[in-house]
Design a protein around this motif. Structure first.
Motif, mmCIF file in Angstrom:
data_model
loop_
_atom_site.group_PDB
_atom_site.id
_atom_site.type_symbol
_atom_site.label_atom_id
_atom_site.label_comp_id
_atom_site.label_asym_id
_atom_site.label_seq_id
_atom_site.Cartn_x
_atom_site.Cartn_y
_atom_site.Cartn_z
ATOM 1 N N PRO A 143 0.814 -1.229 0.000
ATOM 2 C CA PRO A 143 0.000 0.000 0.000
ATOM 3 C C PRO A 143 0.846 1.276 0.000
ATOM 4 O O PRO A 143 0.797 2.078 0.932
ATOM 5 C CB PRO A 143 -0.829 -0.139 1.274
ATOM 6 N N ILE A 144 1.612 1.455 -1.069
ATOM 7 C CA ILE A 144 2.443 2.655 -1.201
ATOM 8 C C ILE A 144 1.563 3.803 -1.695
ATOM 9 O O ILE A 144 0.830 3.637 -2.681
ATOM 10 C CB ILE A 144 3.601 2.415 -2.194
ATOM 11 N N PRO A 145 1.604 4.968 -1.054
ATOM 12 C CA PRO A 145 0.778 6.097 -1.509
ATOM 13 C C PRO A 145 1.031 6.433 -2.976
ATOM 14 O O PRO A 145 2.175 6.419 -3.441
ATOM 15 C CB PRO A 145 1.212 7.244 -0.589
ATOM 16 N N MET A 146 -0.040 6.707 -3.681
ATOM 17 C CA MET A 146 0.049 6.991 -5.109
ATOM 18 C C MET A 146 0.973 8.179 -5.381
ATOM 19 O O MET A 146 1.723 8.187 -6.365
ATOM 20 C CB MET A 146 -1.362 7.259 -5.663
ATOM 21 N N ALA A 147 0.938 9.186 -4.511
ATOM 22 C CA ALA A 147 1.788 10.363 -4.700
ATOM 23 C C ALA A 147 3.268 9.999 -4.660
ATOM 24 O O ALA A 147 4.082 10.605 -5.369
ATOM 25 C CB ALA A 147 1.482 11.413 -3.636
ATOM 26 N N ILE A 153 4.566 7.128 -5.653
ATOM 27 C CA ILE A 153 4.875 6.463 -6.930
ATOM 28 C C ILE A 153 5.066 7.505 -8.029
ATOM 29 O O ILE A 153 6.012 7.428 -8.829
ATOM 30 C CB ILE A 153 3.743 5.487 -7.304
ATOM 31 N N GLN A 154 4.190 8.489 -8.043
ATOM 32 C CA GLN A 154 4.286 9.532 -9.063
ATOM 33 C C GLN A 154 5.569 10.337 -8.901
ATOM 34 O O GLN A 154 6.227 10.679 -9.893
ATOM 35 C CB GLN A 154 3.052 10.434 -8.975
ATOM 36 N N LEU A 155 5.952 10.617 -7.660
ATOM 37 C CA LEU A 155 7.179 11.368 -7.408
ATOM 38 C C LEU A 155 8.403 10.559 -7.816
ATOM 39 O O LEU A 155 9.327 11.085 -8.462
ATOM 40 C CB LEU A 155 7.269 11.737 -5.931
ATOM 41 N N LYS A 189 10.710 9.177 -15.726
ATOM 42 C CA LYS A 189 9.715 8.365 -16.434
ATOM 43 C C LYS A 189 8.322 8.596 -15.851
ATOM 44 O O LYS A 189 7.671 7.660 -15.367
ATOM 45 C CB LYS A 189 10.084 6.885 -16.373
ATOM 46 N N PRO A 190 7.830 9.829 -15.893
ATOM 47 C CA PRO A 190 6.506 10.111 -15.334
ATOM 48 C C PRO A 190 5.384 9.392 -16.068
ATOM 49 O O PRO A 190 4.314 9.161 -15.508
ATOM 50 C CB PRO A 190 6.385 11.634 -15.495
ATOM 51 N N GLN A 191 5.624 9.010 -17.333
ATOM 52 C CA GLN A 191 4.579 8.336 -18.106
ATOM 53 C C GLN A 191 4.246 6.966 -17.514
ATOM 54 O O GLN A 191 3.117 6.477 -17.656
ATOM 55 C CB GLN A 191 4.999 8.195 -19.578
ATOM 56 N N ILE A 192 5.224 6.335 -16.852
ATOM 57 C CA ILE A 192 4.955 5.037 -16.231
ATOM 58 C C ILE A 192 3.945 5.198 -15.093
ATOM 59 O O ILE A 192 2.979 4.431 -14.980
ATOM 60 C CB ILE A 192 6.259 4.398 -15.724
ATOM 61 N N ALA A 193 4.159 6.193 -14.269
ATOM 62 C CA ALA A 193 3.223 6.457 -13.175
ATOM 63 C C ALA A 193 1.855 6.837 -13.715
ATOM 64 O O ALA A 193 0.824 6.458 -13.140
ATOM 65 C CB ALA A 193 3.763 7.566 -12.275
#
Length: 318
Positions: A256-260, A262-264, A271-275
């Protein structure tokens, strides 16, 4: 009814032929080179689809075309090169077929477009509709959008019945690419930091898509319409992975890693496109499709996932 299915060896085209033949329809399959003859389905060889393709030998007696053929995968090429290549097949090739179909008396043209015509992502709770708010920017989406515009013009000029269908991600037995990779992740039991993703994605099981295609091929209300399609059950990335794990009878190993976070992390490694692919939302509104065509997805999301997983479990993920 006699139908011509282009792209008949593809993921969707093959299923269109199977389900149309099961209805007792007279099916003609466009192939790029002669293959083993099917006892039920006739083949016609059209090796190249572009602005100069001669379809006359393939259209005798055809009442409806289901046009699934398309250039999909972008290889190692510049955006300018990709735009030309996609335009040649997906736009000019489509319009060449439609013009010849109209001239030779084909009544209906069902075009398998893409939700990329609308865009890549939506805000949660703000699904795409058939209305396009702004033209797409990527070469593939642009080629489909331009084909839609050209088909509408041909319909107005010739009276050809044009039906446009825009699916989101299609899954089912034999699915490849990213969906197949996801199945492998779950099968291998790889821990994934995707246990707290609260996005929403619309997906469509292949039999639901094909059922709509065949409905649109004959329904009076489909004429000159644009229809979005999905399973009618939007899921988050977390929910999708959990559903696959359940269908495989495996324990879900989602952290349960916070979505924010992962995006960071994706942004920091360039590679922001992966997030965006993992965390972004893409929803479609199928209410107008359901209302206008009196259509409901015949296969539930749960059954679609189970059917897909059952066909996959024996495959190697090496």
């Amino acid at each position: 009814m006699k139908i011509l299915v282009t792209g008949s060896s593809g993921f969707v085209g093959k299923r269109v032929l199977d389900m149309a033949a099961a209805k007792g329809w007279d099916c003609l399959a466009q192939v790029r080179k002669a293959a083993t003859k099917n006892a039920i389905i006739e083949e016609v060889t059209v090796p190249v689809i572009n602005a100069a393709t001669d379809w006359s030998h393939a259209l005798t007696g055809v009442e409806c075309i289901v046009h699934c053929a398309a250039r999909v995968h972008q290889m190692q090429e510049s955006e300018a090169e990709a735009l030309v290549a996609y335009n040649e097949v997906n736009t000019l090739g489509t319009l060449q077929l439609a013009r010849q179909a109209a001239a030779l008396g084909v009544k209906r043209f069902v075009f398998l477009s893409s939700i990329k015509v609308n865009g890549e992502y939506t805000d949660v709770g703000s699904p795409f509709t058939a209305q396009v708010s702004q033209p797409p920017s990527d070469p593939y989406g642009t080629s489909k959008y331009d084909a839609e515009i050209g088909l509408t013009q041909i319909a107005q000029e010739t009276g050809l019945d044009v039906v446009i269908i825009r699916p989101p991600l299609v899954y089912g037995p034999g699915v490849k690419a990213n969906f197949q990779s996801m199945l492998c992740w779950v099968k291998k039991g790889i821990p994934l930091p995707l246990g707290a993703i609260n996005n929403k994605r619309s997906l469509v099981f292949i039999d639901n898509l094909v059922d709509l295609i065949l409905t649109a091929a004959v329904h009076n209300n489909a004429v000159n319409g644009t229809f979005l399609v999905s399973d009618g059950h939007d899921v988050s990335t977390t929910e999708l992975l959990n559903a696959v794990a359940v269908a495989m009878d495996k324990s879900s190993r989602l952290l349960p890693i916070p979505m924010a976070w992962i995006q960071l992390a994706a942004k920091l490694v360039g590679k922001p496109q992966i997030a965006q692919r993992l965390c972004g939302s893409l929803q479609v509104d199928i209410s107008e499709t359901q209302k206008k065509l009196n259509w409901t997805p015949p296969v539930s999301f749960a059954v679609g996932i189970k059917t897909t997983v059952d066909s996959f479990v024996g495959n190697s993920c090496d």
